[in-house]
Scaffold this motif. Structure first.
Motif, short mmCIF file in Angstrom:
data_model
loop_
_atom_site.label_atom_id
_atom_site.label_comp_id
_atom_site.label_asym_id
_atom_site.label_seq_id
_atom_site.Cartn_x
_atom_site.Cartn_y
_atom_site.Cartn_z
N GLN A 228 0.73 -1.19 0.12
CA GLN A 228 -0.18 -0.05 -0.04
C GLN A 228 0.83 1.21 -0.01
O GLN A 228 1.99 1.14 0.54
CB GLN A 228 -1.05 0.02 1.25
CG GLN A 228 -1.79 -1.19 1.24
CD GLN A 228 -2.83 -1.07 2.52
OE1 GLN A 228 -2.39 -1.27 3.68
NE2 GLN A 228 -4.03 -0.70 2.35
N ARG A 235 4.19 0.73 1.64
CA ARG A 235 4.46 -0.01 2.69
C ARG A 235 4.29 -1.49 2.13
O ARG A 235 3.00 -1.82 2.08
CB ARG A 235 3.26 0.47 3.85
CG ARG A 235 3.33 -0.30 5.13
CD ARG A 235 2.36 0.34 6.08
NE ARG A 235 2.62 1.66 6.55
CZ ARG A 235 3.61 1.98 7.49
NH1 ARG A 235 3.90 1.17 8.12
NH2 ARG A 235 3.32 3.20 7.69
N VAL A 237 3.02 -5.25 2.57
CA VAL A 237 2.05 -6.32 3.23
C VAL A 237 2.44 -7.48 2.88
O VAL A 237 2.77 -7.92 1.98
CB VAL A 237 0.78 -5.93 2.60
CG1 VAL A 237 -0.22 -6.68 3.22
CG2 VAL A 237 0.24 -4.55 3.03
N GLU A 238 2.55 -8.28 4.09
CA GLU A 238 2.94 -9.92 3.68
C GLU A 238 1.90 -10.28 2.84
O GLU A 238 0.80 -10.38 3.09
CB GLU A 238 2.92 -10.42 5.32
CG GLU A 238 3.99 -9.84 6.10
CD GLU A 238 4.18 -10.63 7.78
OE1 GLU A 238 3.41 -11.75 7.71
OE2 GLU A 238 4.91 -10.26 8.53
N SER A 239 2.36 -11.39 2.09
CA SER A 239 1.38 -12.12 1.14
C SER A 239 2.36 -13.22 0.59
O SER A 239 3.59 -13.15 0.81
CB SER A 239 1.28 -11.26 0.04
OG SER A 239 2.21 -10.59 -0.78
N VAL A 252 -2.71 -12.95 2.99
CA VAL A 252 -2.43 -11.51 3.04
C VAL A 252 -2.36 -11.33 4.65
O VAL A 252 -3.37 -11.39 5.22
CB VAL A 252 -3.40 -10.64 2.35
CG1 VAL A 252 -3.10 -9.10 2.30
CG2 VAL A 252 -3.51 -11.19 0.77
N TYR A 255 -3.21 -5.23 7.03
CA TYR A 255 -3.27 -3.83 6.26
C TYR A 255 -4.17 -3.01 6.65
O TYR A 255 -5.20 -3.40 7.11
CB TYR A 255 -3.08 -4.29 4.79
CG TYR A 255 -4.29 -4.67 4.11
CD1 TYR A 255 -5.09 -3.83 3.29
CD2 TYR A 255 -4.41 -6.10 4.27
CE1 TYR A 255 -6.18 -4.37 2.68
CE2 TYR A 255 -5.70 -6.65 3.55
CZ TYR A 255 -6.57 -5.75 2.78
OH TYR A 255 -7.45 -6.10 2.29
N ASP A 256 -4.11 -1.83 5.97
CA ASP A 256 -5.03 -0.78 6.13
C ASP A 256 -6.29 -0.95 5.09
O ASP A 256 -5.78 -0.79 3.95
CB ASP A 256 -4.52 0.57 6.12
CG ASP A 256 -5.57 1.78 6.39
OD1 ASP A 256 -6.78 1.47 6.54
OD2 ASP A 256 -4.90 2.70 6.46
N ARG A 257 -7.36 -1.44 5.73
CA ARG A 257 -8.34 -1.55 4.69
C ARG A 257 -9.10 -0.73 4.19
O ARG A 257 -10.25 -0.68 3.30
CB ARG A 257 -9.41 -2.87 5.33
CG ARG A 257 -8.78 -4.21 5.62
CD ARG A 257 -9.84 -5.13 6.46
NE ARG A 257 -9.21 -6.48 6.30
CZ ARG A 257 -9.11 -7.27 5.52
NH1 ARG A 257 -9.69 -6.93 4.25
NH2 ARG A 257 -8.56 -8.51 5.64
N LEU A 261 -5.07 -1.47 -1.98
CA LEU A 261 -4.10 -2.68 -1.80
C LEU A 261 -3.85 -3.05 -3.14
O LEU A 261 -4.70 -3.63 -4.00
CB LEU A 261 -4.64 -3.93 -0.76
CG LEU A 261 -3.70 -5.17 -0.94
CD1 LEU A 261 -2.39 -4.81 0.09
CD2 LEU A 261 -4.43 -6.34 -0.29
N ASP A 637 7.16 -2.74 7.93
CA ASP A 637 6.21 -3.70 8.20
C ASP A 637 5.10 -3.25 9.12
O ASP A 637 5.03 -2.31 9.26
CB ASP A 637 6.87 -5.13 8.54
CG ASP A 637 7.43 -5.13 10.03
OD1 ASP A 637 6.91 -4.39 10.67
OD2 ASP A 637 7.92 -5.97 10.44
N LYS A 638 4.31 -4.33 9.21
CA LYS A 638 2.93 -4.06 10.00
C LYS A 638 3.38 -3.75 11.15
O LYS A 638 2.34 -2.86 11.98
CB LYS A 638 2.09 -5.17 10.07
CG LYS A 638 2.56 -6.37 10.56
CD LYS A 638 1.45 -7.46 10.60
CE LYS A 638 2.07 -8.71 11.17
NZ LYS A 638 1.06 -10.00 11.10
#
Length: 864
Positions: A228, A235, A237-239, A252, A255-257, A261, A637-638
């Motif tokens: 994102q 930033r 996002v783990e995937s 996934v 993350y900020d919904r 994304l 990361d997050k």
């Protein structure tokens, strides 16, 4: 031109029809280049121009053609690649794969049809071409004119709209392989993405990649990268892929919904390879010539890969310079054309490294640093005796695999203290070097600009590598006054040399050049004519800096202007109006500065910006007015933990604000140290640190070597990150009209008849139709006179004045829309039958006419 084989296409589409549950296509986030290993076109000549042309053709963007009868009628769009054809239908995508050893297109043994079969996706989604090309394709096959097809439209991309609720899929790529992005709108759920690969013999997840085994070879989907954009930064996002009972999904992370994304395979990286052994290795500089790429750096691995017949295949001491020539064709081991060590036995790890490289007519010129008193030199070189501390060096290598003969020329450069060569450029066979020296006895030439050391100085040296001993040194001068002056970059303009670096203490500037100073370190840029004219050799010299440390690392020239990159921690670093970013956040930031050295004082600085996508600019190149920068920074990361990332950026210096930043690629590596550009493609090198790349299939080395660091080479396409607009129009209760048919009204006009005193209502939709966020501009051109009233609304708010002056939408996520309600009312005095016509222009903020869509509303007055 050869048309696609209709029988093969029909058979492939039939495979699709046999699937018990087929609705539409959901490809993996990325695919490799076609199949397992796609061979390059055969050639009977080694002419560099032809080789380059064939490479350029192989890596040219895919052209998605509209189907007007060339292939099976169920296909909406199709593209042809090297080793594959891709057919997009309303019910799915079909890959017609061919292995590289297939003797012809119809060889069943070496071909396979793989269908991307989604589960639970929309039925018959809209399949549309995007980024309409000005070029078309025509087919004149056979003598039946009814079968001919003229001026078939082509597109750079294809898009499945609302494949899943709020999720679009964009196809792109080049002839070596297709590329995909999933665009997930705020509030949509990536967990809805599920699919099978029909026609594959087996599926497996290997090193994070999804591998489909087929009769044509392994069909590889690279491991996904999700991200994102937050405050201008990517930033991560783990995937990852998940495979269960033949169904592929994505895992996934958090993350900020509320933000878009993107599930992206980093597909702008078209070649990615490791280069190293079991020790610590890295690359510092890169050059490109005739499609081949040349690297230098440090090799601390005794098993660093070398090639047969190279100058030196045995590591000496704890560290060596390495030189490598690569052809990034995806041919595996054959990609490494030449690799050799260069060094002595006495260097500690930090004291032997190649730092600068240039290539001319196939010969490689290197500079760097050595701490070895037995560093190899050649007979008749300028200086064959190690001076002490560390010495710089100049080496000329002809990478012909002729053993010792490959080292054409090698000389040391230094005195009794520490010396280092950092950058080299070549003109008419002479090498120009810069670097730093602490040696008062560094050799200088009569009439040089400065023959006296002042603290630590930069230097400019010109050497003719002819083997004439002391006569090889054509020019040598110190550059600096008090304090520390370090030379980091050099570029040539005719016989003059431009040098940049950083300085503490005093530094000479010339009359009329800008001078900003005040920090612990400032940037300098100087032009010297090495004519032996003493102080008059310094033609131009400027100093740029703010209140905190500022450092320059790279320099490039274009059209008489000078371009610099480096890093700054100064909020007072001078920026220019309209620059990409004028506010320093949490520094340091990279920077790009452009000077026109006219002696007009501060006006010489025509463009200057912080480069917020990286913390340190390491290297710079300019081509066709666009600036390419390699460097490094951090992502989060997050948990907001920092991770180093290499960064590749393309920038315009047009002064159009944020849109000057045209492209950014982030690389999973500690640093991107060197960049070279050819035909809009960036070649980037650096060191991985402890992080893993995502190598491309067929690369020279796809496995990290378990060391602290490997060198790497990337080939990066840098398409514009320009926002592409789509304009649509409809009447209430009617379907949308319009598409990406730029600068035409065909099929994009909504019409109605309306009574005087009543309103004709239209809805104009502006959609961001690209895979990056951006704002759009909406303009209206009215032809109404005073007998009609026209108003525009967004969410009930009257924005008529804004539209009349050019309305800028908020920043739109990929696929996001803004809908404007337009009302056209004939007043009582309007003549019956009179026409009100309003033309709406939807364009990107960059103002490029080629990316302006337009629609038109028309209302005619009638009785009543």
């Amino acid at each position: 031109m050869k048309a696609p084989n209709r029988r093969r296409v029909a058979a492939a589409v039939t495979v699709l029809a046999l699937a018990p549950v087929v609705t539409t296509v959901v490809p993996a986030p990325a695919l490799s280049s076609g199949v397992a290993a796609v061979a390059a076109p055969s050639s009977t000549t080694s002419e560099p121009g032809e080789v380059a042309a064939r490479r350029a053709y192989a890596t040219s963007p895919l052209a998605f053609e509209t189907n007007r009868g060339q292939v099976d009628r169920r296909v909406k769009l199709f593209a042809r690649g090297r080793g594959f054809d891709l057919f997009l239908t309303e019910r799915g995508a079909v890959f017609d794969l061919r292995s590289p050893d297939a003797p012809g297109d119809d060889t069943e043994r070496s071909s396979a049809a793989v269908v991307l079969d989604p589960v639970g996706a929309a039925r018959e989604p809209r399949v549309v071409g995007r980024r309409h090309r000005s070029t078309t394709t025509s087919y004149f096959l056979g003598n039946d004119r009814s079968e001919w097809r003229r001026d078939v439209r082509t597109f750079d991309r294809a898009r499945y709209q609302d494949l899943y609720p709020g999720i679009d899929l964009v196809f792109g790529g080049d002839r070596t392989g297709p590329e995909y992005d999933f665009l997930v709108s705020p509030g949509s759920d990536p967990a809805t993405i599920r699919y099978r690969l029909r026609g594959a013999e087996s599926l497996r997840i290997e090193d994070g990649a999804l591998v489909a085994t087929t009769a044509a070879g392994d069909f590889v989907h690279r491991a996904p990268v999700a991200f994102q954009r937050v405050d201008g930064h990517r930033r991560i996002v783990e995937s990852s892929f998940r495979l269960r009972r033949g169904v592929v999904t994505f895992d996934v992370g958090a993350y900020d919904r509320d933000r878009p994304l993107v599930i992206d395979p980093d597909t702008d990286i078209t070649y990615s390879t490791y280069l190293g052994g079991t020790g610590d290795d890295g690359a510092d500089a890169v050059a490109v010539e005739d499609g081949d790429v040349y690297l230098t750096g440090y090799a601390r691995s005794a098993d660093f890969p070398t090639t047969t017949g190279a100058y030196d295949s045995t590591a000496d001491g704890d560290s060596s310079v390495f030189v490598a020539r690569m052809s990034p064709d995806g041919a595996g081991g054959a990609d490494l054309v030449y690799s050799t060590f260069l060094g002595g036995s006495g260097a500690v790890p930090e004291d032997e490294e190649g730092l600068g490289i240039a290539v001319a007519d196939g010969d490689v010129y290197l500079t760097g640093v050595t701490g070895s008193n037995d560093f190899p030199t050649t007979a008749g070189a300028f200086d064959t005796t190690f001076g002490g501390g560390t010495d710089g060096f100049l080496a000329k290598i002809s990478p012909d695999a002729d053993g010792a003969a490959d080292l054409v020329y090698s000389t040391l450069l230094g005195g009794g203290a520490d010396d280092v060569g950092t950058s080299v450029a070549v003109a008419e066979g002479d090498a120009y070097l810069t670097g730093s020296t602490e040696s008062a006895d560094l050799a200088t030439t009569p009439g040089a600009y400065d023959t006296t050391l002042d603290g630590t100085d930069a230097f400019l040296v010109r050497i003719s590598p002819d083997g004439n001993g002391a006569d090889d040194l054509v020019y040598s001068s110190f550059l600096g006054e008090s304090g520390f002056t370090n030379g980091h970059g050099i570029a040539l303009d005719g016989g003059d040399a431009w040098v940049t670096g950083d300085v503490t203490g005093d530094f000479p500037t010339t009359a009329g050049a800008p001078e900003w100073s005040g920090g612990a370190a400032d940037v300098f840029v100087a032009r010297l004519s090495p004519n032996g004219g003493g102080t008059s050799d310094l033609v131009y010299s400027a100093r740029i800096g703010g209140t905190n440390p500022d450092y320059a690392r790279g320099i490039a020239l274009d059209g008489g202007d000078v371009y610099l990159t480096g890093d700054t921690d100064s909020t007072s670093w001078p920026t220019t109006p309209g620059a990409h970013d004028r506010d320093l956040g949490y520094g340091p930031y990279g920077f790009v500065a452009r000077l026109s050295p006219d002696g007009a004082g501060t006006a010489d600085l025509v463009y200057s910006t912080f480069l917020d996508v990286m913390d340190h600019g390491r290297s710079i190149a300019v081509e066709d007015g666009d600036v390419y920068v390699a460097g490094d920074g951090v992502v989060y990361d997050k948990y907001d933990d920092e991770y180093p990332y290499g960064t590749v950026a393309r920038l315009s210096t047009a002064g159009a604000g944020a849109s000057d930043l045209e492209h950014v690629t982030y690389v999973s590596a500690s640093s991107a140290n060197g960049i070279a550009v050819a035909d809009g493609v960036a070649y980037v090198t650096g060191d991985t640190g402890p992080y893993s790349l995502t190598p491309t299939p067929g690369a020279y080395d796809t496995t990290p070597n378990g060391a602290p660091s490997d060198a790497f080479l990337l080939r990066v396409d840098t398409p514009d990150n320009q926002t592409w607009p789509d304009g649509l129009i409809r009447r209430r209760g009617r379907a949308d009209l319009g598409d990406d048919v730029y600068w035409t009204w065909d099929g994009q006009t909504a019409q109605t008849r309306v009574r005087r005193g009543r309103e004709g209502v239209f809805f104009i939709t502006a959609q961001n139709d690209d895979n990056v966020a951006g704002s759009l501009r909406i303009d209206a051109d009215k032809s109404v006179g005073r007998k009609w009233r026209v108003r525009y609304y967004v969410h009930g708010h009257n924005i008529t004045k804004a539209v009349d002056g050019g309305y800028e939408t908020p920043v739109l996520a990929p696929g996001e829309q803004v809908v404007i309600k337009a009302t056209l009312m004939p007043l009582r005095r309007a003549r019956i039958g009179s026409l009100c016509r309003v033309k709406f222009f939807v364009s990107s903020q960059a103002g490029d006419d080629s990316s302006t869509d337009r629609v038109r509303a028309e209302a005619r007055a009638r009785r009543g």
